[in-house]
Design an enzyme around this catalytic site. Structure first.
Site: not given
Ligand code: 5GP
Length: 181
Positions: A169, A107
């Site tokens: 999940r 993300d």
């Molecule tokens: P980042 O550090 O890249 O912002 O976030 C990564 C983590 O955020 C992922 O491993 C996941 O656990 C969570 N995450 C990010 N986007 C989503 C989403 O659209 N749905 C869900 N359920 N988790 C997300």
């Protein structure tokens, strides 16, 4: 695939079917099998969200490999806290190894950025990232995401291992938050 699904207070609509996800996993495994031919990579599955993706992918990985697990958390509800917490360390020596980090979704990129940095500091020979889902509009990282299954819009998704506050999940396909919710 059900029309919509309600988890806690939010409604979600179908986004990627189990068949579509399976095709994406096939493509990723083919790329990994080609790139790592003759090597013995160490996969590090980033829990919790990647467990279903990882389990399907490993059935298609044909190179010799080792598998390890790391548990991190940065999300609460539908938004990143921006703070990455390591809840279960990998417990395997990564020095000199070719690491493939398996992630459900990248993300902002903060989680993978920090984990990748840690692996390098621990002496990994190489660290590649393989993610099922990638949100290009949210990504703020300054590194390459090596293997991307599908690029998706910056909207919250659940299912196929991904949760909304603990629920969702177990859904075999992927759902996206309904507009205006
Ligand atoms: P980042 O550090 O890249 O912002 O976030 C990564 C983590 O955020 C992922 O491993 C996941 O656990 C969570 N995450 C990010 N986007 C989503 C989403 O659209 N749905 C869900 N359920 N988790 C997300």
């Amino acid at each position: 695939m059900a029309e919509t699904t309600k988890l806690h207070d939010l409604e979600f609509m179908p986004f990627l079917s189990a068949i579509e996800l399976s095709r994406v996993v096939d493509e990723l495994s083919e790329k990994i099998n080609i790139k790592y031919e003759g090597k013995t990579p160490l996969f590090v599955v980033v829990l919790n969200g990647a467990f279903m993706f990882a389990s399907d992918l490993f059935k298609k990985v044909s190179v010799d490999c080792e598998i390890s697990f790391l548990r991190v958390s940065s999300y609460r509800g539908t938004a990143s806290t921006g703070e990455v917490k390591e809840l279960m360390p990998i417990g395997t020596d990564v020095s000199g190894r070719d690491i493939i980090l398996l992630e459900d979704i990248v993300d902002t990129g903060k989680t993978m950025g920090e984990v990748k940095q840690k692996m390098k500091e621990a002496g990994a020979n190489s660290v590649n990232i393989c993610t099922l889902l990638f949100k290009p509009d949210a990504f703020q990282g300054d590194y390459l995401v090596d293997f991307v299954g599908v690029e998706i819009p910056d909207r919250f998704v659940v299912g196929y291992g991904l949760d909304y506050d603990g629920l969702g999940r177990n859904l075999p396909s992927l759902y996206q938050i309904k507009p205006n919710t």
